[in-house]
Write an enzyme that holds these catalytic residues in place. Structure first.
Site: not given
Length: 308
Positions: A11-12, A88, A95, A120, A148, A151, A175
């Site tokens: 992604v980066g 979770r 993160n 995320n 989003d 998409r 998201h």
């Protein structure tokens, strides 16, 4: 214009590539904790410059944030995906620690930076940056709605059998698979409501496929997508760098807008040189309001797992 991208994974690197290819900033710095990884990605990208016709300088750094000094915009993609057996709370704890440390380092070397959060759970990580960075709220933007919405438009164009340039649509709220809210009531084909072209079953299909857009790609690829997230970030960075005043749905700290406060949720906003220039409040149907409130409740529950 100097842009830093933290996290040189798929992604980066995609963010850096799209930003460079659009040729609107002078320098992109990739940062990663893995020795030599960002430097290698940067070198590989720079070797495409003559082929792709861009003059943006791309450099890499292994956890040396002094190289990011004076960044106008920074993108945080760092973090780990949820692994089998991981709760979770464990994912958020890991993160959150990463994003908090990255934010501190970015602000230390670039006190006026505008931060775009991709990590995320994105709405919660954007909220964490608000609570720990000391930056004004217009300078912290969560990337979710832009991706989003892209998409959503892809699925609309597919159902309509229309060129995607004909289609307009927006996704707001959270998201996440369950929290995102594609606004079918606002979706159009060249200004005509899509409901004039599509049946209820087709509209329902578009809605559900949009919600699981990320999960669908993860199942197919075996990992998270990277092209569309990178492109979405590049649109946001360009809107800031070129002061485009573009309306983009983003995860922003709300202060009474849409009936919510002290929470980051996806809403349409004008994005320009100051980051968030204006949050745009649009009328929602009663059903959309209920779904927005439900998304807010779910995000608050996740935020409750944060430890600053």
């Amino acid at each position: 214009m100097k842009v830093t991208v933290v996290g040189a994974g798929a992604v980066g690197a995609s963010c850096a590539e799209y930003i460079a290819m659009k040729n609107f900033c002078s320098e992109v710095v990739l940062v990663d904790i893995k020795e030599g990884f960002a430097e290698g990605k940067a070198m590989d990208l720079m070797q495409t410059a003559s082929l792709n016709g861009f003059d943006t300088k791309i450099s890499g750094s292994t956890a040396d944030y002094s190289k990011t000094a004076g960044s106008d915009v920074a993108v945080i993609t760092s973090g780990i995906p949820r692994k089998p057996g991981m709760t979770r709370e464990e994912l958020i704890g890991i993160n959150a620690g990463i994003v908090k440390e990255v934010t501190e380092n970015l602000v230390k070397h670039s006190p006026d930076v505008i931060i775009i959060v991709v990590s995320n759970p994105m709405d919660t990580m954007a909220y964490l940056v608000h609570k720990t960075s000391g930056l004004p709220k217009n300078k912290i933007i969560g990337m979710g709605g832009a991706l989003d919405s892209a998409r959503f438009k892809y699925r609309l164009a597919e159902a309509l059998d229309a060129p995607i340039s004909d289609v307009d649509g927006m996704v707001i709220a959270a998201h996440s698979d369950t929290g995102m809210l594609p606004l079918l009531s606002k979706a159009t084909r060249n200004g005509v409501p899509v409901s004039e072209f599509l049946s209820e079953d087709q509209l329902s299909y578009v809605l559900e496929e949009t919600k699981v857009g990320g999960a669908t790609l993860t199942k197919l690829l075996g990992t998270s997508a990277w092209y569309a997230p990178g492109a979405a970030v590049s649109v946001m960075v360009q809107a800031i760098a070129c002061d485009q005043k573009k309306m983009i749905p983003c995860s922003l700290m709300l202060d009474g807008e849409y009936g919510e406060s002290d929470i980051c949720l996806g809403v349409p906003a004008i994005i320009g040189k100051n980051g968030v220039e204006q949050i745009v409040e649009i009328p929602l149907t009663s059903e959309e309001k209920e779904k927005f409130q439900a998304a807010a409740k779910a995000v608050r529950e996740v935020n409750g797992d944060l430890k600053f």
